[in-house]
Design an enzyme around this catalytic site. Sequence first.
Site, PDB file in Angstrom:
ATOM      1  N   HIS A 158      29.290  12.487 -62.876  1.00 51.26           N
ATOM      2  CA  HIS A 158      28.418  13.268 -64.154  1.00 51.26           C
ATOM      3  C   HIS A 158      28.721  14.591 -63.360  1.00 51.26           C
ATOM      4  O   HIS A 158      28.384  15.258 -64.359  1.00 51.26           O
ATOM      5  CB  HIS A 158      26.740  12.868 -63.920  1.00 51.26           C
TER       6      HIS A 158
HETATM    7  C1  UD1 Z   1      22.108  17.947 -64.181  1.00 55.94           C
HETATM    8  C2  UD1 Z   1      22.077  19.150 -62.842  1.00 55.94           C
HETATM    9  C3  UD1 Z   1      22.626  18.466 -61.839  1.00 55.94           C
HETATM   10  C4  UD1 Z   1      22.045  17.289 -61.722  1.00 55.94           C
HETATM   11  C5  UD1 Z   1      22.008  16.260 -63.062  1.00 55.94           C
HETATM   12  C6  UD1 Z   1      21.224  14.930 -62.813  1.00 55.94           C
HETATM   13  C7  UD1 Z   1      22.581  21.576 -62.488  1.00 55.94           C
HETATM   14  C8  UD1 Z   1      23.454  23.018 -63.116  1.00 55.94           C
HETATM   15  N1  UD1 Z   1      23.197  20.803 -62.901  1.00 55.94           N
HETATM   16  O1  UD1 Z   1      23.309  18.153 -64.612  1.00 55.94           O
HETATM   17  O2  UD1 Z   1      22.776  19.268 -60.505  1.00 55.94           O
HETATM   18  O3  UD1 Z   1      22.980  16.494 -60.471  1.00 55.94           O
HETATM   19  O4  UD1 Z   1      21.407  16.875 -63.750  1.00 55.94           O
HETATM   20  O5  UD1 Z   1      21.684  14.647 -63.556  1.00 55.94           O
HETATM   21  O6  UD1 Z   1      21.097  21.671 -63.149  1.00 55.94           O
HETATM   22  N2  UD1 Z   1      22.133  15.666 -72.232  1.00 55.94           N
HETATM   23  C9  UD1 Z   1      22.029  14.714 -72.767  1.00 55.94           C
HETATM   24  N3  UD1 Z   1      20.168  14.425 -73.031  1.00 55.94           N
HETATM   25  C10 UD1 Z   1      19.720  14.583 -71.431  1.00 55.94           C
HETATM   26  C11 UD1 Z   1      20.217  15.838 -70.762  1.00 55.94           C
HETATM   27  C12 UD1 Z   1      21.509  16.169 -70.567  1.00 55.94           C
HETATM   28  O7  UD1 Z   1      22.763  15.067 -73.227  1.00 55.94           O
HETATM   29  O8  UD1 Z   1      18.786  14.131 -71.565  1.00 55.94           O
HETATM   30  C13 UD1 Z   1      23.935  16.371 -71.758  1.00 55.94           C
HETATM   31  C14 UD1 Z   1      23.670  17.780 -72.899  1.00 55.94           C
HETATM   32  O9  UD1 Z   1      24.737  17.902 -73.348  1.00 55.94           O
HETATM   33  C15 UD1 Z   1      24.116  18.930 -71.092  1.00 55.94           C
HETATM   34  C16 UD1 Z   1      24.694  17.656 -70.671  1.00 55.94           C
HETATM   35  O10 UD1 Z   1      24.272  16.524 -70.566  1.00 55.94           O
HETATM   36  O11 UD1 Z   1      24.310  19.966 -72.362  1.00 55.94           O
HETATM   37  C17 UD1 Z   1      24.185  18.468 -69.895  1.00 55.94           C
HETATM   38  O12 UD1 Z   1      22.947  18.170 -68.906  1.00 55.94           O
HETATM   39  P1  UD1 Z   1      22.906  19.847 -67.549  1.00 55.94           P
HETATM   40  O13 UD1 Z   1      21.007  19.010 -67.379  1.00 55.94           O
HETATM   41  O14 UD1 Z   1      23.135  20.943 -68.204  1.00 55.94           O
HETATM   42  O15 UD1 Z   1      23.373  18.976 -66.485  1.00 55.94           O
HETATM   43  P2  UD1 Z   1      23.785  17.918 -66.114  1.00 55.94           P
HETATM   44  O16 UD1 Z   1      25.334  17.410 -66.554  1.00 55.94           O
HETATM   45  O17 UD1 Z   1      22.864  16.775 -65.966  1.00 55.94           O
HETATM   46  N1  UDP Z   2      19.814   7.270 -61.342  1.00 57.15           N
HETATM   47  C1  UDP Z   2      18.522   5.989 -62.029  1.00 57.15           C
HETATM   48  N2  UDP Z   2      19.292   5.741 -63.398  1.00 57.15           N
HETATM   49  C2  UDP Z   2      20.696   6.424 -63.848  1.00 57.15           C
HETATM   50  C3  UDP Z   2      21.513   7.293 -62.260  1.00 57.15           C
HETATM   51  C4  UDP Z   2      20.565   6.879 -61.458  1.00 57.15           C
HETATM   52  O1  UDP Z   2      17.726   6.389 -62.014  1.00 57.15           O
HETATM   53  O2  UDP Z   2      21.247   5.124 -64.493  1.00 57.15           O
HETATM   54  C5  UDP Z   2      18.708   7.617 -60.019  1.00 57.15           C
HETATM   55  C6  UDP Z   2      18.871   7.133 -58.829  1.00 57.15           C
HETATM   56  O3  UDP Z   2      18.931   5.719 -58.388  1.00 57.15           O
HETATM   57  C7  UDP Z   2      19.225   8.712 -57.518  1.00 57.15           C
HETATM   58  C8  UDP Z   2      18.891   9.202 -59.049  1.00 57.15           C
HETATM   59  O4  UDP Z   2      18.809   8.871 -60.521  1.00 57.15           O
HETATM   60  O5  UDP Z   2      17.456   8.168 -57.521  1.00 57.15           O
HETATM   61  C9  UDP Z   2      20.202  10.183 -58.953  1.00 57.15           C
HETATM   62  O6  UDP Z   2      19.994  10.893 -60.207  1.00 57.15           O
HETATM   63  P1  UDP Z   2      21.709  11.694 -60.527  1.00 57.15           P
HETATM   64  O7  UDP Z   2      23.153  11.188 -59.925  1.00 57.15           O
HETATM   65  O8  UDP Z   2      21.250  12.135 -62.272  1.00 57.15           O
HETATM   66  O9  UDP Z   2      21.855  13.156 -59.783  1.00 57.15           O
HETATM   67  P2  UDP Z   2      22.035  13.803 -58.235  1.00 57.15           P
HETATM   68  O10 UDP Z   2      21.535  13.117 -57.450  1.00 57.15           O
HETATM   69  O11 UDP Z   2      23.554  13.712 -58.538  1.00 57.15           O
HETATM   70  O12 UDP Z   2      21.482  15.012 -58.395  1.00 57.15           O
END
Ligand code: UD1
Ligand code: UDP
Length: 388
Positions: free
Chosen positions: A221
Amino acid sequence: MKFKLFTIVGARPQFIKAAAISRAIKNHFSANLEEFIVHTGQHYDSEMSDVFFDELKIPKPSFHLHVGSGKHGEQTGQMLQSIENLLVVEKPDLVLVYGDTNSTLAGALAASKIQIPVAHIEAGLRSFNKSMPEEINRILTDHVSTFLFTPTKSGLSNLEKEGFGLMPTNHVDHNHPMVMHCGDIMFDNALYFKDLAMDTSYSWFQKLGLENGKFILATVHRNANTDQKDRLKEILSGLIQASENKSWKTILPLHPRTLKMIQLFAEEDPFFRDISNTAIQIIPPVSYLQMVLLESLCGLIITDSGGVQKEAFFYNKPCIVLRPETEWVELVESGAAILVDADKSKLLSAVKHFENSPFDVKESFYGDGNSAELICKTLIQFLSNKRA
Ligand code: UD1
Ligand code: UDP
């Protein structure tokens, strides 16, 4: 004495981390801490948000800011404005933030500018790569926090290098922050939820048609991996090849960001259109307990997630990291994880490496499973001294 604690969360890993502190408060510290959860709305799909509140018994958010997705400045700016308005009215004694997302930075900035102490859980981690938005978020958050709780010794050492360890801790305030190495609340969760995951989710696992111990679990991601077509293609193609070489399926619970990009790239490149006809089994994001079960039962984890890298270690699985560097350096130094970036041939070599020499690391890098209690005790002590 009872203190008002505001916990700011917004993204999936923060809900999971918040479960550890909320549980500690409920079980041991409810006489001293009253917690109010503020959900920024950064993640909003039910499988990215509600599922964690329901499953992990996290108190429902007292405040929901519904900020949603957006460019960094837009998203962080809206959060900043809404959080400040809320804090001015509610006047909590302390604000708690987790990790390194835009929600973390917005919470820390809003609180610190109006003199509300900030506790940062997962402080001190550094990738030394400022092209990651998270690196900027975590550096800025650390430097406005009053409490910096580091999960690892390397986190502590990073903070010392930035001058933190040199500050006296007999008097803690905004100008004299306290740094504490307290272990990792995600390890608390791993110990607490492992058996429950097996009890509640095994029948779900059986329906996936995976062979216990003989499948790859993958997550992707990071924006650096999802938003560039060539990198995403290289990663997916590496996963397909690794699966074929081992005759194992790869299960890929897909983050919405990655789904969106695969759909976009599929418009012009058949590779992305055909992905569902390969050894990769794509499923929607799963719940935490389902994820714990996949991590416990797989044979190999390939990920760019921070949390999943550590969980691989907690459940004793080899981990291949789809990044050029990691903040969790202990994993790489000990041989538990291998960095391969978005490079298919490095990925395949790492798979071979773990086949030929399974890792065996006995050291525990992440504390004793009681980090949340240590954090709560420390905060209550500080707040009591402050009010006295
Ligand atoms: C964010 C965090 C990242 C973290 C990740 C965990 C920042 C800068 N990044 O990244 O550090 O590892 O969350 O998962 O804060 N979207 C949906 N539905 C949702 C959420 C997101 O469709 O419920 C899509 C949207 O198109 C959005 C994109 O995902 O633009 C990215 O979401 P965003 O929260 O900006 O960043 P993440 O990649 O999720
Ligand atoms: N996780 C989850 N469902 C998923 C993928 C990840 O519950 O489909 C959990 C995972 O076990 C961990 C956390 O989400 O506890 C990690 O989150 P993510 O990878 O989104 O973000 P990061 O840790 O890289 O910020």
